[in-house]
Design a protein around this motif. Structure first.
Motif, PDB file in Angstrom:
ATOM      1  N   UNK A  54       6.958   6.825   8.050  1.00  0.00           N
ATOM      2  CA  UNK A  54       6.479   7.181   6.703  1.00  0.00           C
ATOM      3  C   UNK A  54       5.796   8.552   6.710  1.00  0.00           C
ATOM      4  N   UNK A  55       4.946   8.794   7.720  1.00  0.00           N
ATOM      5  CA  UNK A  55       4.248  10.079   7.803  1.00  0.00           C
ATOM      6  C   UNK A  55       5.233  11.227   7.960  1.00  0.00           C
ATOM      7  N   UNK A  56       6.236  11.016   8.809  1.00  0.00           N
ATOM      8  CA  UNK A  56       7.243  12.080   9.019  1.00  0.00           C
ATOM      9  C   UNK A  56       7.936  12.397   7.699  1.00  0.00           C
ATOM     10  N   UNK A  57       8.284  11.350   6.963  1.00  0.00           N
ATOM     11  CA  UNK A  57       8.976  11.516   5.682  1.00  0.00           C
ATOM     12  C   UNK A  57       8.089  12.279   4.687  1.00  0.00           C
ATOM     13  N   UNK A  58       6.817  11.873   4.624  1.00  0.00           N
ATOM     14  CA  UNK A  58       5.913  12.484   3.637  1.00  0.00           C
ATOM     15  C   UNK A  58       5.557  13.927   4.022  1.00  0.00           C
ATOM     16  N   UNK A  59       5.310  14.163   5.303  1.00  0.00           N
ATOM     17  CA  UNK A  59       5.034  15.547   5.725  1.00  0.00           C
ATOM     18  C   UNK A  59       6.231  16.456   5.422  1.00  0.00           C
ATOM     19  N   UNK A  60       7.439  15.931   5.654  1.00  0.00           N
ATOM     20  CA  UNK A  60       8.643  16.727   5.373  1.00  0.00           C
ATOM     21  C   UNK A  60       8.724  17.040   3.874  1.00  0.00           C
ATOM     22  N   UNK A  61       8.435  16.024   3.056  1.00  0.00           N
ATOM     23  CA  UNK A  61       8.437  16.214   1.596  1.00  0.00           C
ATOM     24  C   UNK A  61       7.403  17.278   1.196  1.00  0.00           C
ATOM     25  N   UNK A  62       6.200  17.186   1.769  1.00  0.00           N
ATOM     26  CA  UNK A  62       5.140  18.144   1.409  1.00  0.00           C
ATOM     27  C   UNK A  62       5.523  19.564   1.850  1.00  0.00           C
ATOM     28  N   UNK A  63       6.059  19.682   3.075  1.00  0.00           N
ATOM     29  CA  UNK A  63       6.492  21.000   3.576  1.00  0.00           C
ATOM     30  C   UNK A  63       7.525  21.623   2.625  1.00  0.00           C
ATOM     31  N   UNK A  64       8.478  20.804   2.187  1.00  0.00           N
ATOM     32  CA  UNK A  64       9.539  21.292   1.274  1.00  0.00           C
ATOM     33  C   UNK A  64       8.936  21.810  -0.017  1.00  0.00           C
ATOM     34  N   UNK A  65       7.750  21.279  -0.330  1.00  0.00           N
ATOM     35  CA  UNK A  65       7.085  21.672  -1.572  1.00  0.00           C
ATOM     36  C   UNK A  65       5.944  22.660  -1.333  1.00  0.00           C
ATOM     37  N   UNK A  66       5.996  23.350  -0.213  1.00  0.00           N
ATOM     38  CA  UNK A  66       5.092  24.475   0.022  1.00  0.00           C
ATOM     39  C   UNK A  66       3.736  24.145   0.620  1.00  0.00           C
ATOM     40  N   UNK A  67       3.558  22.903   1.135  1.00  0.00           N
ATOM     41  CA  UNK A  67       2.278  22.564   1.783  1.00  0.00           C
ATOM     42  C   UNK A  67       2.436  22.743   3.288  1.00  0.00           C
ATOM     43  N   UNK A  68       1.504  23.484   3.886  1.00  0.00           N
ATOM     44  CA  UNK A  68       1.575  23.688   5.341  1.00  0.00           C
ATOM     45  C   UNK A  68       0.991  22.467   6.055  1.00  0.00           C
ATOM     46  N   UNK A 207       2.602  -5.200 -10.759  1.00  0.00           N
ATOM     47  CA  UNK A 207       1.887  -6.368 -10.218  1.00  0.00           C
ATOM     48  C   UNK A 207       0.477  -6.011  -9.748  1.00  0.00           C
ATOM     49  N   UNK A 208       0.259  -4.756  -9.373  1.00  0.00           N
ATOM     50  CA  UNK A 208      -1.051  -4.347  -8.826  1.00  0.00           C
ATOM     51  C   UNK A 208      -1.265  -4.848  -7.408  1.00  0.00           C
ATOM     52  N   UNK A 209      -0.196  -5.369  -6.799  1.00  0.00           N
ATOM     53  CA  UNK A 209      -0.322  -5.910  -5.446  1.00  0.00           C
ATOM     54  C   UNK A 209      -0.703  -4.806  -4.449  1.00  0.00           C
ATOM     55  N   UNK A 210      -1.676  -5.116  -3.586  1.00  0.00           N
ATOM     56  CA  UNK A 210      -2.124  -4.137  -2.587  1.00  0.00           C
ATOM     57  C   UNK A 210      -1.105  -4.083  -1.459  1.00  0.00           C
ATOM     58  N   UNK A 211      -0.662  -2.847  -1.133  1.00  0.00           N
ATOM     59  CA  UNK A 211       0.385  -2.685  -0.113  1.00  0.00           C
ATOM     60  C   UNK A 211      -0.120  -1.835   1.048  1.00  0.00           C
ATOM     61  N   UNK A 212      -1.408  -1.908   1.346  1.00  0.00           N
ATOM     62  CA  UNK A 212      -2.009  -0.984   2.318  1.00  0.00           C
ATOM     63  C   UNK A 212      -2.981  -1.713   3.230  1.00  0.00           C
ATOM     64  N   UNK A 213      -3.777  -0.934   3.953  1.00  0.00           N
ATOM     65  CA  UNK A 213      -4.641  -1.531   4.980  1.00  0.00           C
ATOM     66  C   UNK A 213      -5.710  -2.460   4.424  1.00  0.00           C
ATOM     67  N   UNK A 214      -5.919  -2.465   3.121  1.00  0.00           N
ATOM     68  CA  UNK A 214      -6.840  -3.451   2.536  1.00  0.00           C
ATOM     69  C   UNK A 214      -6.368  -4.872   2.823  1.00  0.00           C
ATOM     70  N   UNK A 215      -5.070  -5.054   3.027  1.00  0.00           N
ATOM     71  CA  UNK A 215      -4.569  -6.409   3.342  1.00  0.00           C
ATOM     72  C   UNK A 215      -5.141  -6.875   4.677  1.00  0.00           C
ATOM     73  N   UNK A 229       7.426  -3.030   3.026  1.00  0.00           N
ATOM     74  CA  UNK A 229       7.802  -2.773   1.635  1.00  0.00           C
ATOM     75  C   UNK A 229       7.587  -1.290   1.306  1.00  0.00           C
ATOM     76  N   UNK A 230       6.422  -0.769   1.704  1.00  0.00           N
ATOM     77  CA  UNK A 230       6.127   0.645   1.425  1.00  0.00           C
ATOM     78  C   UNK A 230       7.135   1.533   2.155  1.00  0.00           C
ATOM     79  N   UNK A 231       7.404   1.189   3.416  1.00  0.00           N
ATOM     80  CA  UNK A 231       8.347   1.979   4.208  1.00  0.00           C
ATOM     81  C   UNK A 231       9.718   2.026   3.527  1.00  0.00           C
ATOM     82  N   UNK A 232      10.155   0.874   3.016  1.00  0.00           N
ATOM     83  CA  UNK A 232      11.465   0.827   2.331  1.00  0.00           C
ATOM     84  C   UNK A 232      11.432   1.681   1.062  1.00  0.00           C
ATOM     85  N   UNK A 233      10.311   1.568   0.317  1.00  0.00           N
ATOM     86  CA  UNK A 233      10.221   2.328  -0.937  1.00  0.00           C
ATOM     87  C   UNK A 233      10.164   3.834  -0.664  1.00  0.00           C
TER      88      UNK A 233
END
Ligand code: ADP
Ligand code: UDP
Length: 237
Positions: A54-68, A207-215, A229-233
């Motif tokens: 997930x981090x690799x995917x998001x960092x790549x997305x941010x880089x593509x959008x001009x975030x170092x 649904x407001x269902x928590x999908x993070x470390x709060x679980x 679920x988050x990884x798939x989304x």
């Protein structure tokens, strides 16, 4: 070819290794989960693999959008190559809705929508339990210059716009999250660490269902399923 060398740091969720290139590190993602400054400990099966992906995917997305960012390459299931940085000892927390420590501190209802995002700074210190600090503290303590902190703030607002939309499109409300920044040997700033359900509050739209470390923090069950679920989304798998 990049060669993995000795371990330089083992934290609660990740391990950093030197490489044969002094400007690059290998960041290894563990399954270990901690909460309440490591007073609660456990394991989330396959978390390291999912968070790395997930981090690799998001960092790549941010880089593509001009975030170092520090991200260079997704090396394998549990490892990514990152720039070697000197981390500013500040946890930058961005809040789009009231939750967690803010809800507790101000006795506000979790989920309350904010008229604009809130930015908070915490001093990265396990012995002190990451106390909240003023926005002027990092410069006063000599951790950054004013120009660097101004740059970080600009980046944070850009990141928040990008990430809110990113998660929105994937059926997730980005409630709050923590960012870390570091400097390379030339003093250039980069977004560092990871962006995953470990450091973000992610609520399923509708649904407001928590999908993070709060679980994990709150013993809500279905921890692995929620990360999956988050990884798939996010990544489609
Ligand atoms: P903690 O140190 O809080 O237990 P982790 O287990 O996630 O956290 O450890 C990862 C550590 O690596 C963190 O302290 C983080 O600040 C640091 N870090 C993240 N990215 C980089 C980077 N690019 N260069 C150097 N250190 C980094
Ligand atoms: N956060 C984090 N590491 C920390 C503290 C907070 O990743 O050491 C994240 C947390 O997951 C949440 C956001 O930052 O998404 C805000 O956390 P908060 O201040 O509400 O603290 P919490 O109640 O989660 O400890």
């Amino acid at each position: 070819m990049l060669i993995k060398k000795e371990k330089i740091y083992e934290g609660k969720a990740k391990i950093l290794y030197k490489t044969n290139d002094p400007d690059l590190l290998i960041q290894y993602f563990k399954d270990d989960a901690t909460a309440f400054n490591a007073k609660k400990k456990g394991t989330i099966v396959n978390k390291g693999v999912m968070n790395n992906k997930m981090s690799s995917f998001i960092f790549t997305f941010l880089e593509k959008n001009g975030v170092k960012t520090h991200f260079k390459e997704h090396l394998n299931d549990r490892e990514m190559v990152v720039r070697a940085l000197s981390i500013i000892p500040v946890e930058v927390v961005v809040r789009n809705r009231v939750a967690g420590s803010l809800a507790k501190r101000l006795a506000m209802e979790e989920g309350t929508v904010l008229k604009q995002p809130i930015l908070e700074f915490f001093y990265k210190s396990d012995p002190l339990d990451d106390p909240m600090i003023s926005e002027t503290a990092p410069v006063a303590f000599g951790w950054t210059t004013q120009a660097q902190i101004d740059h970080v703030k600009k980046e944070v607002w850009k990141i928040n716009t990008l990430l809110t939309e990113f998660f929105n499109e994937r059926g997730i409300d980005l409630i709050d999250y923590k960012l870390e920044f570091g400097k390379d040997s030339q003093g250039q700033l980069f977004l560092a660490d990871e962006i995953s359900p470990d450091g973000c509050r992610l609520w399923e739209k509708g649904t407001g269902e928590k999908l993070d470390k709060d679980r994990f923090r709150r013993d809500l069950g279905k921890i692995e399923e929620s990360y999956e679920k988050v990884s798939k989304l996010i990544c489609g798998s």
